[in-house]
Design a protein around this motif. Structure first.
Motif, short mmCIF file in Angstrom:
data_model
loop_
_atom_site.label_atom_id
_atom_site.label_comp_id
_atom_site.label_asym_id
_atom_site.label_seq_id
_atom_site.Cartn_x
_atom_site.Cartn_y
_atom_site.Cartn_z
N PRO A 53 8.21 10.84 -4.30
CA PRO A 53 8.21 11.32 -5.68
C PRO A 53 6.85 11.83 -6.13
O PRO A 53 6.77 12.73 -6.97
CB PRO A 53 8.62 10.10 -6.51
CG PRO A 53 8.68 8.95 -5.58
CD PRO A 53 8.60 9.44 -4.19
N CYS A 54 5.77 11.30 -5.57
CA CYS A 54 4.43 11.73 -5.96
C CYS A 54 4.23 13.20 -5.64
O CYS A 54 3.60 13.94 -6.39
CB CYS A 54 3.38 10.89 -5.23
SG CYS A 54 3.54 10.94 -3.43
N VAL A 55 4.78 13.64 -4.51
CA VAL A 55 4.61 15.04 -4.09
C VAL A 55 5.36 15.96 -5.04
O VAL A 55 4.87 17.01 -5.44
CB VAL A 55 5.10 15.22 -2.64
CG1 VAL A 55 5.24 16.69 -2.28
CG2 VAL A 55 4.15 14.53 -1.67
N ALA B 67 4.49 8.87 -11.07
CA ALA B 67 5.72 9.03 -10.30
C ALA B 67 5.85 8.00 -9.19
O ALA B 67 6.96 7.66 -8.79
CB ALA B 67 5.77 10.44 -9.70
N CYS B 68 4.75 7.48 -8.67
CA CYS B 68 4.81 6.58 -7.51
C CYS B 68 5.34 5.22 -7.94
O CYS B 68 4.75 4.56 -8.78
CB CYS B 68 3.43 6.43 -6.88
SG CYS B 68 3.41 5.13 -5.63
N PRO B 69 6.46 4.78 -7.36
CA PRO B 69 7.03 3.49 -7.76
C PRO B 69 6.29 2.29 -7.15
O PRO B 69 6.67 1.16 -7.41
CB PRO B 69 8.46 3.55 -7.23
CG PRO B 69 8.58 4.80 -6.44
CD PRO B 69 7.25 5.46 -6.35
N GLN C 73 0.87 -1.17 0.00
CA GLN C 73 0.00 0.00 0.00
C GLN C 73 0.91 1.22 0.00
O GLN C 73 2.12 1.06 -0.20
CB GLN C 73 -0.91 -0.02 1.23
CG GLN C 73 -0.17 -0.02 2.56
CD GLN C 73 -0.97 -0.71 3.65
OE1 GLN C 73 -1.10 -1.93 3.68
NE2 GLN C 73 -1.50 0.08 4.57
N CYS C 74 0.38 2.41 0.19
CA CYS C 74 1.26 3.59 0.18
C CYS C 74 2.31 3.41 1.26
O CYS C 74 2.02 3.06 2.39
CB CYS C 74 0.49 4.88 0.43
SG CYS C 74 1.61 6.28 0.63
N GLN C 75 3.56 3.66 0.90
CA GLN C 75 4.67 3.45 1.81
C GLN C 75 5.00 4.72 2.60
O GLN C 75 5.94 4.74 3.37
CB GLN C 75 5.90 3.01 1.02
CG GLN C 75 5.62 1.89 0.02
CD GLN C 75 5.65 0.51 0.65
OE1 GLN C 75 6.60 0.16 1.34
NE2 GLN C 75 4.60 -0.27 0.44
N GLN C 76 4.23 5.76 2.43
CA GLN C 76 4.43 7.06 3.10
C GLN C 76 5.90 7.44 3.04
O GLN C 76 6.57 7.61 4.07
CB GLN C 76 3.93 7.02 4.55
CG GLN C 76 2.58 6.37 4.75
CD GLN C 76 1.40 7.14 4.13
OE1 GLN C 76 1.56 8.24 3.63
NE2 GLN C 76 0.24 6.55 4.16
N CYS C 77 6.40 7.57 1.82
CA CYS C 77 7.81 7.89 1.61
C CYS C 77 8.22 9.16 2.35
O CYS C 77 7.46 10.13 2.38
CB CYS C 77 8.09 8.08 0.13
SG CYS C 77 7.52 6.72 -0.89
N GLU C 78 9.44 9.12 2.89
CA GLU C 78 9.98 10.32 3.52
C GLU C 78 10.39 11.30 2.42
O GLU C 78 10.40 12.51 2.63
CB GLU C 78 11.17 9.92 4.40
CG GLU C 78 11.69 10.97 5.35
CD GLU C 78 10.64 11.61 6.23
OE1 GLU C 78 9.62 10.95 6.53
OE2 GLU C 78 10.83 12.77 6.62
S1 SF4 Z 1 5.37 7.84 -3.91
FE1 SF4 Z 1 3.71 8.84 -2.75
S2 SF4 Z 1 1.89 7.51 -3.06
FE2 SF4 Z 1 3.70 6.34 -3.73
S3 SF4 Z 1 4.27 5.15 -1.90
FE3 SF4 Z 1 5.51 7.06 -1.83
S4 SF4 Z 1 4.27 8.49 -0.60
FE4 SF4 Z 1 2.89 6.79 -1.19
#
Ligand code: SF4
Ligand code: SF4
Lengths: 172, 309
Positions: free
Chosen positions: B169-171, B203-205, B161-166
């Motif tokens: 790239p989506c942002v 953008a989201c991997p 699921q969403c990995q809540q990246c620190e």
């Molecule tokens: S890129 Fe954005 S939507 Fe995708 S996993 Fe990371 S934080 Fe979640």
């Protein structure tokens, strides 16, 4: 050459080390790292507790055998070669009994499991093993080992999965 | 070519080109059906970016939304606005040695977060891998498996699921800044600001973002009325959505819905800044890994095998 003082130190250390091990192994289980929040009481089958209802006047039979009158659903697939009294206390059935003879209640059955599954027990106390519900920063609710694992056959039973997602090609 | 219209929160069909033409001439109102051009419409149309609104403005927007949703779903819907708790950075753990691939988490998430039932949207995908094969090969994993019972011998399962990246790239990809990272680490979307360009999805991997191609459809009686502005409030057609670690629950101290439902307790959640949390214990005592670490996204979602291997 080692000075005699050193020798004495080494001797006494060699003596104390095994003794202290004994000391620790007989110490009471540390209470402070046992979680405080439990969800439901132990999952007894209905009408079965207290065990002394029936067992009070029954003679203790330590012989390994197939149970034919009561508890017929119990097939011991946990610790082959084991027997009821490895965990249940023969003299007062309302208690469980640790290997060192200490009696524990059914609410504290994790001590029984922890005797062999030390690593899992440690993980469970910190919250890593087992299910946590409630509040992540407050009242966490813990389950007992026996809420998820039927102690006489602890492996998780397979269950039916919920339906797979719709394939993109099947979207109308 | 047929005239393209885009529905908006009030359900007013507005011909975009006509509107823009009118706007260019300084006659924005000319394209609007006058009887519907009430104050509420203009408020929605000129709503500011969420992070630029002050408390009173947010309150007003939320009141308007609650009214709209209430009319649409014929029940009282609460839109919360709880802020990030200071000193909290959320982290998630998933014990792959225990997940049995039962998908209970997928459907608990749909229910809690008001995902569209038809067309279907799932924020969690559970992937199945054959044991012993090269397996981080996500493209060759199986997500449509459907045996009578799980776990199946010879397989293991990995929910994604969403990995809540620190470093998400989506942002960075979002041209309108409709998505951003909150101080507690949750990556959120303002559905009223999202224009549906889907750059973030590209953008989201991790394939964690989902697009509403059609009007989201949640049965009235199943709609969870306890919502958060940045989380599970009803969405619009043409907007992107994603997992928010159940922001409406976790900012109130509760565990996410997927943690609560998982029958084997494979899912762990807590504050990465709290040394006594179970997530910190997992990071310090188990061999954790993060998905696609080589991309420098620094997910706050940790996978591990607590036993075996
Ligand atoms: S890129 Fe954005 S939507 Fe995708 S996993 Fe990371 S934080 Fe979640
Ligand atoms: S509910 Fe738990 S065991 Fe079932 S698929 Fe989800 S994480 Fe795995």
């Amino acid at each position: 050459m080692l000075g005699s003082r050193y020798k004495k130190f080494i001797y006494s250390a060699a003596l104390i080390a095994p003794l202290s091990f004994l000391l620790f192994s007989y110490a009471e289980p540390a209470e402070r790292d046992i979680p405080k929040f439990f969800v439901p009481p132990p999952p007894f089958s209905e009408g079965i507790f207290p065990c002394s209802q029936c067992h009070k006047y029954m003679p203790v039979n330590r012989k390994q055998r197939k149970l034919e009158q009561f508890h017929t659903d119990i097939v011991l697939k946990h610790m082959p070669g084991g027997w009821c009294f490895d965990c249940h206390n023969p003299d007062d059935r309302d208690k469980l009994r640790l290997a060192n003879g200490k009696l524990v209640s059914f609410e504290e059955s994790y001590y029984i499991c922890g005797q062999c599954h030390g690593v899992v027990f440690r993980d469970w106390k910190t919250g890593l093993h087992g299910k946590r519900t409630g509040m992540w920063d407050g009242k966490k609710q813990y389950l007992l080992c026996v809420h998820c694992h039927w102690p006489h056959e602890p492996r998780f039973k397979p269950i039916q999965p919920l339906p797979p997602p719709v394939k993109p090609t099947d979207i109308k | 070519m047929s005239k393209r219209t885009r529905s908006n929160p009030l359900g007013i069909k507005l011909d975009r080109r006509a509107f823009l033409k009118g706007a260019a001439l300084g006659l924005a109102g000319t394209a609007l059906p006058l009887n519907k051009a009430d104050a509420s419409f203009w408020e929605a149309f000129f709503q500011k970016h969420f992070r630029e609104m002050n408390e009173t403005e947010i309150k007003k927007v939320i009141e308007r939304l609650e009214k709209e949703y209430g009319q649409k779903y014929k029940k009282e819907i609460e839109v919360g606005n709880e802020k990030a708790i200071p000193g909290v950075l959320f982290g998630y753990g998933l014990d792959l040695s225990r997940c049995i691939g039962c998908r209970r988490c997928v459907y608990a998430c749909v229910k809690e977060n008001n995902q569209s039932r038809d067309p279907q949207i799932h924020w969690i995908s559970v992937l199945r891998f054959k044991k012993g094969e090269k397996w981080i090969d996500l493209e060759n994993s199986e997500r449509y498996y459907n045996p009578a019972q799980v776990p199946e011998p010879g397989y293991f399962y990995m929910p994604v699921q969403c990995q809540q990246c620190e470093n998400p790239p989506c942002v960075r990809a979002c041209p309108t800044q409709a998505t951003w990272k909150e101080p507690d680490g949750i990556v959120v979307i303002d559905y009223n600001w999202c224009i549906g360009c889907r750059y973030c999805m590209a953008a989201c991997p991790y394939g964690a973002r989902h697009f509403n191609w059609a009007e989201p459809n949640v049965p009235q009686e199943e709609l969870n009325p306890e919502t958060h502005y940045l989380g599970n409030r009803p969405r619009y057609r043409g907007t992107v959505e994603k997992c928010t670690f159940c922001i409406q629950r976790t900012r109130n101290g509760k565990y996410p819905a997927c943690v609560e439902i998982c029958p084997v307790g494979a899912r762990k959640f807590g504050n990465l800044l709290d040394p006594n949390s179970e997530i910190r214990y997992a990071i310090e005592h188990k061999r954790v890994f993060r998905l696609k670490e080589d991309l420098n996204t620094y997910p706050k979602f940790y996978y591990f095998f607590a036993y075996g291997l």
